[in-house]
Design an enzyme around this catalytic site. Sequence first.
Site, PDB file in Angstrom:
ATOM      1  N   PRO A  30      -0.433  35.891 -31.488  1.00 21.94           N
ATOM      2  CA  PRO A  30      -0.844  35.969 -30.084  1.00 21.94           C
ATOM      3  C   PRO A  30      -0.314  34.753 -29.319  1.00 21.94           C
ATOM      4  O   PRO A  30      -0.223  33.651 -29.873  1.00 21.94           O
ATOM      5  CB  PRO A  30      -2.375  35.939 -30.147  1.00 21.94           C
ATOM      6  CG  PRO A  30      -2.716  36.298 -31.556  1.00 21.94           C
ATOM      7  CD  PRO A  30      -1.584  35.813 -32.397  1.00 21.94           C
ATOM      8  N   LYS A  31       0.050  34.953 -28.069  1.00 17.95           N
ATOM      9  CA  LYS A  31       0.526  33.833 -27.245  1.00 17.95           C
ATOM     10  C   LYS A  31      -0.659  33.252 -26.470  1.00 17.95           C
ATOM     11  O   LYS A  31      -1.203  33.889 -25.579  1.00 17.95           O
ATOM     12  CB  LYS A  31       1.618  34.285 -26.281  1.00 17.95           C
ATOM     13  CG  LYS A  31       2.250  33.127 -25.513  1.00 17.95           C
ATOM     14  CD  LYS A  31       3.335  33.594 -24.584  1.00 17.95           C
ATOM     15  CE  LYS A  31       4.010  32.391 -23.931  1.00 17.95           C
ATOM     16  NZ  LYS A  31       3.052  31.532 -23.189  1.00 17.95           N
ATOM     17  N   TRP A  32      -1.051  32.057 -26.832  1.00 18.42           N
ATOM     18  CA  TRP A  32      -2.231  31.423 -26.252  1.00 18.42           C
ATOM     19  C   TRP A  32      -1.928  30.884 -24.863  1.00 18.42           C
ATOM     20  O   TRP A  32      -0.829  30.403 -24.595  1.00 18.42           O
ATOM     21  CB  TRP A  32      -2.705  30.296 -27.172  1.00 18.42           C
ATOM     22  CG  TRP A  32      -3.156  30.811 -28.490  1.00 18.42           C
ATOM     23  CD1 TRP A  32      -2.371  31.107 -29.576  1.00 18.42           C
ATOM     24  CD2 TRP A  32      -4.485  31.139 -28.872  1.00 18.42           C
ATOM     25  NE1 TRP A  32      -3.140  31.591 -30.600  1.00 18.42           N
ATOM     26  CE2 TRP A  32      -4.436  31.623 -30.203  1.00 18.42           C
ATOM     27  CE3 TRP A  32      -5.709  31.077 -28.217  1.00 18.42           C
ATOM     28  CZ2 TRP A  32      -5.577  32.038 -30.878  1.00 18.42           C
ATOM     29  CZ3 TRP A  32      -6.849  31.484 -28.894  1.00 18.42           C
ATOM     30  CH2 TRP A  32      -6.771  31.957 -30.210  1.00 18.42           C
ATOM     31  N   GLY A 178       0.530  37.157 -24.174  1.00 16.39           N
ATOM     32  CA  GLY A 178       1.417  38.138 -24.779  1.00 16.39           C
ATOM     33  C   GLY A 178       1.489  37.915 -26.275  1.00 16.39           C
ATOM     34  O   GLY A 178       0.489  37.556 -26.914  1.00 16.39           O
TER      35      GLY A 178
END
Length: 360
Positions: A30-32, A178
Site C-alpha cells: 500500500p502507498k502510505w 495507491g
Amino acid sequence: MQLPVEPPVLPMLAKRVAELPKGDGWIFEPKWDGFRALIFRDGDEVLIQSRDTKPLNRYFPELIDPLKTLLPQRCVLDGEVVLARGGRLDFEALQQRIHPAASRVKRLAEEIPTSVVFFDLLCAGERDLRAVPFRERRAELEKLLADAAAPLHVTPATSDRIVAADWFQRFEGAGFDGVMAKPLDGAYEPDKRVMLKVKHERECDCVVAGFRWHKSGEGAVGSLLLGLYDDAGELQHVGVAASFTDKKRRELVELLAPYRENALDGHPWESWARQNHITDPAAQRMPGAVSRWSGGKDLSWEPLRPELVVEVGYDHMQGSRFRHTAQFRRWRTDKPPRDCTYAQLEVVPPQELAAIFAAR
C-alpha cells in the site's frame, strides 16, 4: 553517528504508471500518505530524516523513545511517518505538526500521536544492505521487527497482483495514495525512480476564480485557482491546476484577460484577494495565505470573474481540497459554473487500518 550508512541519504523514489505491472518479480505494498522518513539509530542517537534530508526529530518527539526501545541498536530504515485518526490516515492533521512553536508540537504529540510504517532496510548492525536484493532486505526487515509494536509497524506486502489490486480498490477510503510495486531483485538506489506507483485518478469540473503569475513574471500564468460550490452555495477554494508548457502559460495570459475586468466586484473571495499575505494560521487554506511549506514565497494571486469552467484530473481529496496539484484537461464552455459542486466527487467509504495490518 558512525554507521555503515551515514546520514544524509536521499530516499529511493518511484515513477507513476497507469496500472500494476504484470508478471512475476514484483512485491506490492500500500502507498502510505504521510511524511517520507529515513530513520537512523546508533545506540542512544536517533535521527528522523525527511525526504529532503532535513531533521524531523523536533516535530515528532513522541517517536524517539519507541524508536530507541523497539529498533535494533544500529540500523537504518526507510519508512513513512503517518497519523491515523478516525479509522483513516489524516495528512492534514499531520501537517499541523510542522510548526515552529515547541509547545504546540508537544501538545499535538500528546493529543494525536503519530506512527512509523517501515518498508525497507538499508543497514543492520555493520552491514550495508543497499546492494542486497529487495526480497532479502524485506525478509530481514520482517525478522528484525518481528516483535515491534505500535507506534512502529511494518507495511503489508504481497507478490500476488490480485491482492494488490484489491488493496488499490478497498483501502483508498482509509487515506491511502495507491499501491507501490518494487522489483524483487532491486537494489536500494537513492534518489532514483526505480520503484513504480499506481495512484487513483479522477476527473472533476471546477470554477476558475483566480490565477497566480509564473515565477518568470507577468508574461506567463503559473497556476489556476480552482473552486467548487458547497451545499450553502459558497464557492470554496479546492486547489490549483498547474504544470503547463511555456507556450500554454503565455496563451493563458491572453485567454484570461477579459475575465480580469471588474473581477473583484462581488467576487466570492474578495476579502482574500485584498490580503496578499495572510499570516493567520486559521487562514492557511485561503488562496493568498502564506504556506508553512513555502516560507516567504509570494502566494499573492489575481482574481477572475468566476465564469470559466475547467475539467481537471485529480487523485483524491484531503478533506474539502485536492490532496495534490490538479491536472488541466480541457475547458468546459458547455457547463455553467454553478454546476461545479462537491456533489460530482466520488466519495470512497473508509476502510479500517486494522484490516490492512491484519495482512501481516
